[in-house]
Scaffold this motif. Structure first.
Motif, PDB file in Angstrom:
ATOM      1  N   SER A 106       0.837  -1.198   0.000  1.00  0.00           N
ATOM      2  CA  SER A 106       0.000   0.000   0.000  1.00  0.00           C
ATOM      3  C   SER A 106       0.875   1.252   0.000  1.00  0.00           C
ATOM      4  O   SER A 106       1.309   1.727   1.048  1.00  0.00           O
ATOM      5  CB  SER A 106      -0.918  -0.011   1.224  1.00  0.00           C
ATOM      6  OG  SER A 106      -1.755   1.121   1.227  1.00  0.00           O
ATOM      7  N   ARG A 107       1.139   1.761  -1.185  1.00  0.00           N
ATOM      8  CA  ARG A 107       1.938   2.967  -1.352  1.00  0.00           C
ATOM      9  C   ARG A 107       1.412   3.695  -2.584  1.00  0.00           C
ATOM     10  O   ARG A 107       0.805   3.077  -3.461  1.00  0.00           O
ATOM     11  CB  ARG A 107       3.422   2.612  -1.507  1.00  0.00           C
ATOM     12  CG  ARG A 107       3.686   1.608  -2.590  1.00  0.00           C
ATOM     13  CD  ARG A 107       5.021   0.928  -2.473  1.00  0.00           C
ATOM     14  NE  ARG A 107       6.132   1.850  -2.516  1.00  0.00           N
ATOM     15  CZ  ARG A 107       7.398   1.461  -2.518  1.00  0.00           C
ATOM     16  NH1 ARG A 107       7.699   0.169  -2.458  1.00  0.00           N
ATOM     17  NH2 ARG A 107       8.372   2.339  -2.576  1.00  0.00           N
ATOM     18  N   PRO A 108       1.607   5.009  -2.701  1.00  0.00           N
ATOM     19  CA  PRO A 108       1.003   5.781  -3.785  1.00  0.00           C
ATOM     20  C   PRO A 108       1.285   5.231  -5.187  1.00  0.00           C
ATOM     21  O   PRO A 108       0.401   5.201  -6.036  1.00  0.00           O
ATOM     22  CB  PRO A 108       1.612   7.183  -3.596  1.00  0.00           C
ATOM     23  CG  PRO A 108       1.855   7.275  -2.128  1.00  0.00           C
ATOM     24  CD  PRO A 108       2.283   5.892  -1.714  1.00  0.00           C
ATOM     25  N   VAL A 109       2.509   4.766  -5.425  1.00  0.00           N
ATOM     26  CA  VAL A 109       2.850   4.294  -6.768  1.00  0.00           C
ATOM     27  C   VAL A 109       2.023   3.073  -7.164  1.00  0.00           C
ATOM     28  O   VAL A 109       1.756   2.842  -8.341  1.00  0.00           O
ATOM     29  CB  VAL A 109       4.362   3.980  -6.863  1.00  0.00           C
ATOM     30  CG1 VAL A 109       4.718   2.746  -6.037  1.00  0.00           C
ATOM     31  CG2 VAL A 109       4.788   3.797  -8.320  1.00  0.00           C
ATOM     32  N   ASN A 110       1.603   2.287  -6.190  1.00  0.00           N
ATOM     33  CA  ASN A 110       0.794   1.100  -6.492  1.00  0.00           C
ATOM     34  C   ASN A 110      -0.698   1.405  -6.531  1.00  0.00           C
ATOM     35  O   ASN A 110      -1.454   0.730  -7.244  1.00  0.00           O
ATOM     36  CB  ASN A 110       1.062   0.007  -5.458  1.00  0.00           C
ATOM     37  CG  ASN A 110       2.436  -0.620  -5.617  1.00  0.00           C
ATOM     38  OD1 ASN A 110       3.019  -0.604  -6.702  1.00  0.00           O
ATOM     39  ND2 ASN A 110       2.974  -1.172  -4.535  1.00  0.00           N
ATOM     40  N   LEU A 111      -1.125   2.388  -5.771  1.00  0.00           N
ATOM     41  CA  LEU A 111      -2.546   2.730  -5.744  1.00  0.00           C
ATOM     42  C   LEU A 111      -3.031   3.242  -7.090  1.00  0.00           C
ATOM     43  O   LEU A 111      -4.212   3.141  -7.409  1.00  0.00           O
ATOM     44  CB  LEU A 111      -2.811   3.785  -4.662  1.00  0.00           C
ATOM     45  CG  LEU A 111      -2.656   3.308  -3.218  1.00  0.00           C
ATOM     46  CD1 LEU A 111      -2.722   4.496  -2.259  1.00  0.00           C
ATOM     47  CD2 LEU A 111      -3.729   2.293  -2.875  1.00  0.00           C
ATOM     48  N   GLY A 112      -2.118   3.785  -7.892  1.00  0.00           N
ATOM     49  CA  GLY A 112      -2.540   4.398  -9.149  1.00  0.00           C
ATOM     50  C   GLY A 112      -2.107   3.661 -10.399  1.00  0.00           C
ATOM     51  O   GLY A 112      -2.032   4.263 -11.467  1.00  0.00           O
ATOM     52  N   ARG A 113      -1.793   2.365 -10.311  1.00  0.00           N
ATOM     53  CA  ARG A 113      -1.337   1.659 -11.505  1.00  0.00           C
ATOM     54  C   ARG A 113      -1.881   0.232 -11.560  1.00  0.00           C
ATOM     55  O   ARG A 113      -2.294  -0.327 -10.544  1.00  0.00           O
ATOM     56  CB  ARG A 113       0.197   1.623 -11.570  1.00  0.00           C
ATOM     57  CG  ARG A 113       0.844   0.698 -10.547  1.00  0.00           C
ATOM     58  CD  ARG A 113       2.360   0.809 -10.574  1.00  0.00           C
ATOM     59  NE  ARG A 113       2.991  -0.106  -9.617  1.00  0.00           N
ATOM     60  CZ  ARG A 113       3.513  -1.281  -9.938  1.00  0.00           C
ATOM     61  NH1 ARG A 113       3.488  -1.692 -11.207  1.00  0.00           N
ATOM     62  NH2 ARG A 113       4.075  -2.050  -9.022  1.00  0.00           N
ATOM     63  N   THR A 133      -4.282  -4.090  -2.387  1.00  0.00           N
ATOM     64  CA  THR A 133      -3.940  -2.710  -2.735  1.00  0.00           C
ATOM     65  C   THR A 133      -4.508  -2.365  -4.113  1.00  0.00           C
ATOM     66  O   THR A 133      -4.370  -3.145  -5.055  1.00  0.00           O
ATOM     67  CB  THR A 133      -2.410  -2.522  -2.764  1.00  0.00           C
ATOM     68  OG1 THR A 133      -1.871  -2.858  -1.487  1.00  0.00           O
ATOM     69  CG2 THR A 133      -2.037  -1.087  -3.104  1.00  0.00           C
ATOM     70  N   GLY A 134      -5.130  -1.215  -4.237  1.00  0.00           N
ATOM     71  CA  GLY A 134      -5.625  -0.758  -5.528  1.00  0.00           C
ATOM     72  C   GLY A 134      -6.526  -1.781  -6.208  1.00  0.00           C
ATOM     73  O   GLY A 134      -7.461  -2.319  -5.606  1.00  0.00           O
ATOM     74  N   ASP A 135      -6.221  -2.069  -7.474  1.00  0.00           N
ATOM     75  CA  ASP A 135      -7.050  -2.975  -8.259  1.00  0.00           C
ATOM     76  C   ASP A 135      -6.973  -4.427  -7.803  1.00  0.00           C
ATOM     77  O   ASP A 135      -7.799  -5.253  -8.210  1.00  0.00           O
ATOM     78  CB  ASP A 135      -6.631  -2.916  -9.741  1.00  0.00           C
ATOM     79  CG  ASP A 135      -7.025  -1.607 -10.394  1.00  0.00           C
ATOM     80  OD1 ASP A 135      -8.008  -1.003  -9.938  1.00  0.00           O
ATOM     81  OD2 ASP A 135      -6.351  -1.183 -11.352  1.00  0.00           O
TER      82      ASP A 135
END
Length: 205
Positions: A106-113, A133-135
């Motif tokens: 869970s970190r910004p670079v993973n939340l958006g990709r 995390t994310g998707d």
């Protein structure tokens, strides 16, 4: 997911071609992004240390920290780093695995990709161990195509080892992964959605 290019191939035959023991537990990691390399390294050392039959196969980036840690722990004989391989050969490497590793903390670079390796993993028809995390929450957690594990590398390793010791569970999750690759995440399905979106914009004018 390139389901037409990457297909689930016979595990035993592909391991023979790669020089891997047929009766081993094999996990695989592919890709070029090293955002979670530290986590991957710690989890791999745990897996290899606690499962004497486990082997790791990697393809893609030069994961320099990983082989150093594995060698320091004395498990270098069970690490198989293939480096860059042609995409046309990737399905034969992926088919060797019982499960795929996809550290996605869970970190910004993973939340958006959306990691490209996810589509290849799904197409190969093997379960995926990742994080919520994310998707990943939607595509893995809710579909049964793999496991959403803790961000503690020891607990992550626990999940991987339990999964590899349960062939029926691996098979069931692998089938779900392939179903997702052929369905909702196939290029034909996604292209149709994009095409429909453009037509709706045109009709709205």
């Amino acid at each position: 997911a390139n389901a037409d290019v990457i297909r689930p191939l016979p595990k035993r035959e592909m391991r023979w071609l790669q020089g891997l023991p047929e009766d081993a537990h094999v996990v695989a990691f592919i890709g070029f992004a090293d955002y979670d390399l530290d986590f991957l390294t710690r989890a791999v050392v745990e897996i290899l240390g606690r499962d004497p039959t486990a082997h790791l196969v990697t393809a893609g980036a030069d994961l320099s920290v990983l082989p150093e840690a594995v060698e320091h722990a004395g498990f270098q004989a069970r690490l198989h780093m293939l480096g860059f391989i042609p995409y046309s050969s990737l399905e034969r490497v992926l088919a060797c695995a019982d499960a795929f590793l996809l550290p996605f903390t869970s970190r910004p670079v993973n939340l958006g990709r959306f990691p490209n390796k996810l589509g290849d993993y799904l197409a190969a028809g093997r379960p995926i161990v990742t994080h919520p995390t994310g998707d990943m929450e939607a595509w893995i957690g809710s579909t049964g195509a793999g496991i959403l594990a803790s961000e503690d590398p020891v607990e992550f390793a626990d999940e991987v080892i339990r999964l590899m010791n349960d062939p029926r569970r691996c098979l069931k999750m692998g089938r779900q992964a392939r179903r997702l690759a052929e369905g909702e995440l196939s290029w034909s399905t996604l292209a149709a959605r994009v095409e429909g979106f453009y037509y709706r914009l045109i009709e709205a004018k």
